[in-house]
Design a protein around this motif. Structure first.
Motif, PDB file in Angstrom:
ATOM      1  N   LEU A 234       0.835  -1.202   0.000  1.00 24.38           N
ATOM      2  CA  LEU A 234       0.000   0.000   0.000  1.00 24.38           C
ATOM      3  C   LEU A 234       0.870   1.252   0.000  1.00 24.38           C
ATOM      4  O   LEU A 234       0.647   2.175  -0.788  1.00 24.38           O
ATOM      5  N   ASP A 235       1.858   1.284   0.879  1.00 19.26           N
ATOM      6  CA  ASP A 235       2.738   2.446   0.962  1.00 19.26           C
ATOM      7  C   ASP A 235       3.530   2.642  -0.333  1.00 19.26           C
ATOM      8  O   ASP A 235       3.695   3.774  -0.805  1.00 19.26           O
ATOM      9  N   SER A 236       3.979   1.545  -0.931  1.00 12.73           N
ATOM     10  CA  SER A 236       4.725   1.633  -2.185  1.00 12.73           C
ATOM     11  C   SER A 236       3.840   2.179  -3.299  1.00 12.73           C
ATOM     12  O   SER A 236       4.252   3.050  -4.071  1.00 12.73           O
ATOM     13  N   LEU A 237       2.637   1.689  -3.371  1.00 12.94           N
ATOM     14  CA  LEU A 237       1.699   2.162  -4.385  1.00 12.94           C
ATOM     15  C   LEU A 237       1.354   3.629  -4.174  1.00 12.94           C
ATOM     16  O   LEU A 237       1.358   4.424  -5.120  1.00 12.94           O
ATOM     17  N   ALA A 238       1.072   3.987  -2.943  1.00 14.24           N
ATOM     18  CA  ALA A 238       0.746   5.383  -2.635  1.00 14.24           C
ATOM     19  C   ALA A 238       1.909   6.299  -3.010  1.00 14.24           C
ATOM     20  O   ALA A 238       1.697   7.355  -3.612  1.00 14.24           O
ATOM     21  N   GLN A 239       3.111   5.881  -2.682  1.00 11.99           N
ATOM     22  CA  GLN A 239       4.292   6.693  -3.010  1.00 11.99           C
ATOM     23  C   GLN A 239       4.446   6.832  -4.522  1.00 11.99           C
ATOM     24  O   GLN A 239       4.735   7.917  -5.028  1.00 11.99           O
ATOM     25  N   SER A 240       4.212   5.731  -5.262  1.00  8.40           N
ATOM     26  CA  SER A 240       4.369   5.794  -6.722  1.00  8.40           C
ATOM     27  C   SER A 240       3.324   6.699  -7.360  1.00  8.40           C
ATOM     28  O   SER A 240       3.547   7.240  -8.444  1.00  8.40           O
ATOM     29  N   LEU A 241       2.181   6.868  -6.699  1.00  6.36           N
ATOM     30  CA  LEU A 241       1.125   7.746  -7.192  1.00  6.36           C
ATOM     31  C   LEU A 241       1.205   9.149  -6.602  1.00  6.36           C
ATOM     32  O   LEU A 241       0.358   9.998  -6.903  1.00  6.36           O
ATOM     33  N   SER A 242       2.178   9.360  -5.729  1.00  6.49           N
ATOM     34  CA  SER A 242       2.353  10.647  -5.032  1.00  6.49           C
ATOM     35  C   SER A 242       1.107  11.047  -4.247  1.00  6.49           C
ATOM     36  O   SER A 242       0.668  12.191  -4.276  1.00  6.49           O
ATOM     37  N   ILE A 243       0.554  10.051  -3.557  1.00  2.63           N
ATOM     38  CA  ILE A 243      -0.602  10.307  -2.696  1.00  2.63           C
ATOM     39  C   ILE A 243      -0.319   9.727  -1.314  1.00  2.63           C
ATOM     40  O   ILE A 243       0.606   8.934  -1.139  1.00  2.63           O
ATOM     41  N   SER A 244      -1.106  10.132  -0.356  1.00  2.00           N
ATOM     42  CA  SER A 244      -0.922   9.631   0.999  1.00  2.00           C
ATOM     43  C   SER A 244      -1.500   8.223   1.142  1.00  2.00           C
ATOM     44  O   SER A 244      -2.289   7.763   0.317  1.00  2.00           O
ATOM     45  N   ARG A 245      -1.092   7.558   2.192  1.00  5.30           N
ATOM     46  CA  ARG A 245      -1.653   6.247   2.519  1.00  5.30           C
ATOM     47  C   ARG A 245      -3.159   6.369   2.693  1.00  5.30           C
ATOM     48  O   ARG A 245      -3.932   5.531   2.209  1.00  5.30           O
ATOM     49  N   ASP A 246      -3.587   7.421   3.370  1.00  4.43           N
ATOM     50  CA  ASP A 246      -5.010   7.652   3.595  1.00  4.43           C
ATOM     51  C   ASP A 246      -5.760   7.781   2.266  1.00  4.43           C
ATOM     52  O   ASP A 246      -6.816   7.173   2.082  1.00  4.43           O
ATOM     53  N   ALA A 247      -5.197   8.532   1.332  1.00  4.31           N
ATOM     54  CA  ALA A 247      -5.846   8.711   0.027  1.00  4.31           C
ATOM     55  C   ALA A 247      -5.914   7.381  -0.724  1.00  4.31           C
ATOM     56  O   ALA A 247      -6.925   7.068  -1.361  1.00  4.31           O
ATOM     57  N   ALA A 248      -4.837   6.595  -0.647  1.00  6.09           N
ATOM     58  CA  ALA A 248      -4.826   5.295  -1.316  1.00  6.09           C
ATOM     59  C   ALA A 248      -5.889   4.370  -0.724  1.00  6.09           C
ATOM     60  O   ALA A 248      -6.586   3.665  -1.456  1.00  6.09           O
ATOM     61  N   LEU A 249      -6.018   4.380   0.598  1.00  2.00           N
ATOM     62  CA  LEU A 249      -7.038   3.557   1.246  1.00  2.00           C
ATOM     63  C   LEU A 249      -8.444   4.013   0.858  1.00  2.00           C
ATOM     64  O   LEU A 249      -9.320   3.191   0.591  1.00  2.00           O
ATOM     65  N   GLN A 250      -8.668   5.324   0.815  1.00  2.00           N
ATOM     66  CA  GLN A 250      -9.980   5.830   0.417  1.00  2.00           C
ATOM     67  C   GLN A 250     -10.305   5.417  -1.017  1.00  2.00           C
ATOM     68  O   GLN A 250     -11.440   5.031  -1.317  1.00  2.00           O
ATOM     69  N   MET A 251      -9.309   5.487  -1.914  1.00  2.00           N
ATOM     70  CA  MET A 251      -9.523   5.066  -3.293  1.00  2.00           C
ATOM     71  C   MET A 251      -9.861   3.574  -3.358  1.00  2.00           C
ATOM     72  O   MET A 251     -10.774   3.169  -4.081  1.00  2.00           O
ATOM     73  N   ALA A 252      -9.131   2.772  -2.617  1.00  2.00           N
ATOM     74  CA  ALA A 252      -9.353   1.327  -2.630  1.00  2.00           C
ATOM     75  C   ALA A 252     -10.724   0.969  -2.068  1.00  2.00           C
ATOM     76  O   ALA A 252     -11.442   0.128  -2.630  1.00  2.00           O
ATOM     77  N   ILE A 253     -11.096   1.605  -0.986  1.00  2.00           N
ATOM     78  CA  ILE A 253     -12.397   1.321  -0.374  1.00  2.00           C
ATOM     79  C   ILE A 253     -13.525   1.779  -1.294  1.00  2.00           C
ATOM     80  O   ILE A 253     -14.519   1.066  -1.484  1.00  2.00           O
ATOM     81  N   SER A 254     -13.371   2.949  -1.901  1.00  5.32           N
ATOM     82  CA  SER A 254     -14.383   3.445  -2.838  1.00  5.32           C
ATOM     83  C   SER A 254     -14.533   2.490  -4.021  1.00  5.32           C
ATOM     84  O   SER A 254     -15.652   2.187  -4.450  1.00  5.32           O
TER      85      SER A 254
END
Length: 82
Positions: A16-36
């Motif tokens: 999750l952290d690696s993906l978020a970093q590659s997208l230049s977004i926060s962990r929180d934003a990545a989790l919100q995207m995944a949950i949505s």
């Protein structure tokens, strides 16, 4: 916005952290995207299941009725557009 706490396996968290970093977004934003995305997927699956149930139960419209309905809608919109 509500605060929710979850426990994640270390491997999942690292991904999750690696993906978020590659997208230049926060962990929180990545989790919100995944949950949505998960919620949208489940809603889509429920809609498809309902459609299959409707089809199996004969709750359908013949193609000519659908074509006629939308032909009338198009004609009405063309009249409004002038």
């Amino acid at each position: 916005m509500s605060l929710t706490q979850i426990s994640l396996d270390a491997n999942i968290l690292a991904k999750l952290d690696s993906l978020a970093q590659s997208l230049s977004i926060s962990r929180d934003a990545a989790l919100q995207m995944a949950i949505s995305a998960f919620i949208e997927d489940q809603e889509f699956r429920a809609d498809v299941a309902q459609g299959i149930d409707d089809l199996e139960e004969g709750r359908v419209f013949p193609a000519n009725e659908v074509d006629g309905y939308f032909a009338n809608k198009r004609a009405s919109l063309k009249k409004l557009a002038g």
